[in-house]
Enzyme design. Structure first.
Site, mmCIF file in Angstrom:
data_model
loop_
_atom_site.group_PDB
_atom_site.id
_atom_site.type_symbol
_atom_site.label_atom_id
_atom_site.label_comp_id
_atom_site.label_asym_id
_atom_site.label_seq_id
_atom_site.Cartn_x
_atom_site.Cartn_y
_atom_site.Cartn_z
ATOM 1 N N SER A 114 0.818 -1.222 0.000
ATOM 2 C CA SER A 114 0.000 0.000 0.000
ATOM 3 C C SER A 114 0.844 1.260 0.000
ATOM 4 O O SER A 114 1.719 1.426 0.847
ATOM 5 C CB SER A 114 -0.842 0.097 1.276
ATOM 6 N N HIS B 2 -4.219 0.366 -4.859
ATOM 7 C CA HIS B 2 -3.601 -0.796 -5.517
ATOM 8 C C HIS B 2 -4.037 -0.779 -6.981
ATOM 9 O O HIS B 2 -5.187 -1.039 -7.296
ATOM 10 C CB HIS B 2 -4.079 -2.103 -4.876
ATOM 11 N N HIS C 194 -5.483 -9.900 -1.432
ATOM 12 C CA HIS C 194 -5.491 -10.189 0.005
ATOM 13 C C HIS C 194 -6.647 -11.114 0.350
ATOM 14 O O HIS C 194 -7.700 -11.069 -0.296
ATOM 15 C CB HIS C 194 -5.685 -8.905 0.813
ATOM 16 N N TYR D 222 -8.601 -10.661 2.806
ATOM 17 C CA TYR D 222 -9.782 -9.883 3.240
ATOM 18 C C TYR D 222 -10.665 -9.442 2.088
ATOM 19 O O TYR D 222 -11.795 -9.019 2.293
ATOM 20 C CB TYR D 222 -9.380 -8.674 4.104
ATOM 21 N N GLU D 223 -10.142 -9.551 0.849
ATOM 22 C CA GLU D 223 -10.989 -9.233 -0.306
ATOM 23 C C GLU D 223 -11.945 -10.390 -0.613
ATOM 24 O O GLU D 223 -12.825 -10.245 -1.461
ATOM 25 C CB GLU D 223 -10.115 -8.965 -1.534
ATOM 26 N N ALA E 72 2.890 -2.623 3.969
ATOM 27 C CA ALA E 72 2.669 -1.676 5.060
ATOM 28 C C ALA E 72 2.257 -2.520 6.265
ATOM 29 O O ALA E 72 1.500 -3.479 6.115
ATOM 30 C CB ALA E 72 1.566 -0.709 4.684
ATOM 31 N N MET F 140 -1.619 -7.668 6.870
ATOM 32 C CA MET F 140 -2.680 -8.484 6.259
ATOM 33 C C MET F 140 -2.277 -9.075 4.906
ATOM 34 O O MET F 140 -3.143 -9.475 4.133
ATOM 35 C CB MET F 140 -3.928 -7.620 6.057
ATOM 36 N N SER F 141 -0.973 -9.120 4.623
ATOM 37 C CA SER F 141 -0.560 -9.619 3.293
ATOM 38 C C SER F 141 0.659 -10.525 3.446
ATOM 39 O O SER F 141 0.899 -11.071 4.512
ATOM 40 C CB SER F 141 -0.229 -8.426 2.385
ATOM 41 N N ASN G 248 2.251 2.709 11.001
ATOM 42 C CA ASN G 248 1.498 3.183 12.189
ATOM 43 C C ASN G 248 1.882 2.289 13.360
ATOM 44 O O ASN G 248 2.351 1.171 13.154
ATOM 45 C CB ASN G 248 -0.012 3.054 11.933
ATOM 46 N N HIS H 45 -6.698 3.957 7.491
ATOM 47 C CA HIS H 45 -5.963 3.705 6.247
ATOM 48 C C HIS H 45 -5.250 4.988 5.797
ATOM 49 O O HIS H 45 -4.183 4.934 5.185
ATOM 50 C CB HIS H 45 -6.930 3.200 5.163
#
Ligand code: HPA
Length: 275
Positions: free
Chosen positions: A33, A64, A86, A88-89, A116, A214-215, A238, A250
């Site tokens: 990201s 993306h 990902h 989550y998609e 990230a 998450m990746s 973060n 985000h």
């Protein structure tokens, strides 16, 4: 499910890319990201939107772009994925094996994966970089679940050197040339799309995670299966949930990525021409 993918389908996708770029690529890179500026340093650029590629997937996240960008960097043939897929998609872990297998068939000999991530280790700060030495993934599944594709690798495969010690050593040396704070540590995978709870972050820290994201893990596992060396790099965008008295967003992730982008991109570009 990847069980719906045949070996021939991966080959068809890879052949399409090879035809577009006039042969094989040497190094592959997947950009996280807000870290998408790298390809501006390429020469002889060729873009291949995922949507054109037979049997490929289409990415759904803002920030993306959803294309391969091929180019040369100091004469080296680099194939970059700008926009990744990902869990989550809604994709299964099995289907997330697709891009890396296509990379493998396009001929790359090393894969650089950036992401990230939230800082869990209290010594880390937003804007820091972490070279991934290992990961923890308690998803309960694997991208290699289902019938094994012998053309890529063994049913039961070793992942103890998944993040290549040789590539890590190169990254360590190259990092000395940059004004960024570098660490080495453990990437802890969480499914998202929600950020974690403060209690989850305390648990992740206790279990040995230094950053959370998450990746990356499906890509690294798929690469390990087909014997492709991986270099994983996290940008701490973060501090993870509950560390600071502020909600996560985000926007914060993208803003931090923007602040370090110039230095980070220069670092990654030097890496790509060194490995
Ligand atoms: N958690 C999970 N994924 C992330 C984070 C985070 O705090 N920051 C960027 N990606």
């Amino acid at each position: 499910m990847s069980t719906e993918y045949t070996y021939e389908m991966y080959v068809e996708a890879a052949n399409y890319i090879k035809e577009k770029i006039g042969g094989e690529a040497e190094i592959g890179i997947i950009l996280g990201s807000g870290l998408g500026n790298l390809s501006k340093m390429f020469e002889n650029t060729i873009e291949i939107p995922y949507i054109e590629i037979p049997n490929f997937l289409v990415s759904t996240v803002a920030g993306h772009a959803g294309k391969f960008i091929f180019g040369t960097l100091n004469g080296r043939r680099v194939l970059c994925m700008s926009g990744r897929f990902h869990s989550y998609e809604g994709y299964s872990f099995e289907i997330l094996s697709l891009p890396v297998r296509v990379f493998k068939l396009v001929g790359i000999r090393a894969l650089v994966v950036t992401n990230a991530a939230g800082g869990v280790n209290l010594d880390y700060r937003p804007g820091d970089i972490m070279l991934i030495t290992d990961h923890i993934c308690f998803s309960g599944t694997s991208p290699m679940r289902g019938p094994n594709m012998e053309q890529f690798g063994l049913r039961f495969f070793d992942v103890s050197r998944m993040y290549s010690p040789e590539l890590l050593e190169i990254a360590r040396k190259v990092s000395k040339n940059y004004r960024l704070r570098f660490h080495e540590g453990i990437y802890f995978w969480m499914s998202g799309p929600n950020f974690e709870t403060p209690a989850e972050i305390r648990a992740i820290r206790a279990m040995g995670g230094d950053v959370v994201g998450m990746s990356t893990v499906t890509e690294a596992l798929t690469a390990a299966h087909c014997s492709l060396p991986v270099l994983g790099i996290s940008v701490v965008t973060n501090m993870a949930a509950g560390i600071l008295q502020q909600p996560l967003s985000h926007t914060e992730v993208m803003d931090t990525a923007t602040v370090i982008e110039t230095q980070f991109t220069a670092f990654v570009a030097e890496l790509l021409t060194t490995i």
